[in-house]
Design a protein around this motif. Structure first.
Motif, short mmCIF file in Angstrom:
data_model
loop_
_atom_site.label_atom_id
_atom_site.label_comp_id
_atom_site.label_asym_id
_atom_site.label_seq_id
_atom_site.Cartn_x
_atom_site.Cartn_y
_atom_site.Cartn_z
N ALA A 43 0.83 -1.20 0.00
CA ALA A 43 0.00 0.00 0.00
C ALA A 43 0.87 1.26 0.00
N ILE A 44 1.94 1.25 0.77
CA ILE A 44 2.85 2.40 0.80
C ILE A 44 3.51 2.61 -0.56
N GLN A 45 3.94 1.51 -1.19
CA GLN A 45 4.55 1.61 -2.52
C GLN A 45 3.56 2.20 -3.52
N GLN A 46 2.32 1.78 -3.44
CA GLN A 46 1.31 2.33 -4.34
C GLN A 46 1.07 3.80 -4.07
N ASP A 47 1.03 4.18 -2.80
CA ASP A 47 0.85 5.59 -2.45
C ASP A 47 2.00 6.44 -2.97
N VAL A 48 3.22 5.96 -2.80
CA VAL A 48 4.39 6.70 -3.29
C VAL A 48 4.32 6.83 -4.81
N GLY A 49 3.95 5.75 -5.49
CA GLY A 49 3.80 5.81 -6.95
C GLY A 49 2.76 6.84 -7.36
N ASN A 50 1.63 6.87 -6.64
CA ASN A 50 0.59 7.86 -6.93
C ASN A 50 1.09 9.29 -6.69
N ILE A 51 1.87 9.47 -5.63
CA ILE A 51 2.42 10.80 -5.34
C ILE A 51 3.36 11.25 -6.45
N TYR A 52 4.24 10.34 -6.90
CA TYR A 52 5.15 10.68 -8.00
C TYR A 52 4.37 11.01 -9.27
N ASN A 53 3.32 10.26 -9.54
CA ASN A 53 2.50 10.51 -10.71
C ASN A 53 1.86 11.89 -10.63
N ARG A 54 1.27 12.18 -9.48
CA ARG A 54 0.62 13.49 -9.29
C ARG A 54 1.64 14.62 -9.37
N LEU A 55 2.81 14.41 -8.78
CA LEU A 55 3.86 15.43 -8.83
C LEU A 55 4.30 15.69 -10.26
N HIS A 57 2.41 15.44 -12.94
CA HIS A 57 1.36 16.26 -13.55
C HIS A 57 1.48 17.72 -13.11
N LEU A 58 1.75 17.94 -11.83
CA LEU A 58 1.89 19.31 -11.34
C LEU A 58 3.10 20.00 -11.95
#
Length: 76
Positions: A43-55, A57-58
């Protein structure tokens, strides 16, 4: 030296059996805990991946804003 009677051997084997049973129970508990930890790590790995993805885009949006404001030259 004490004589090894069947009763003495039986008592020792019962004690060993209790100890093995306790160890088996502990190992089962540890397996369950490790499975839970593994699930949390995924779950943490998925969260970090989502954060990198969102970052990412920003960062793309910030780059476009800088170009629109004329703060940087457009990349070719």
């Amino acid at each position: 030296m004490a004589e090894a009677t069947n009763d003495l051997i039986y008592e020792v084997l019962k004690a060993v059996q209790r100890d093995v049973s306790a160890v088996r129970s502990d190992v089962t508990d540890l397996k369950q805990q490790m499975t839970a930890v593994r699930g949390h790590l995924v779950a943490i790995q998925q969260d970090v991946g989502n954060i990198y993805n969102r970052l990412g885009h920003l960062e793309d949006r910030a780059d476009r804003i800088e170009v629109r404001l004329g703060l940087v030259e457009p990349a070719h």
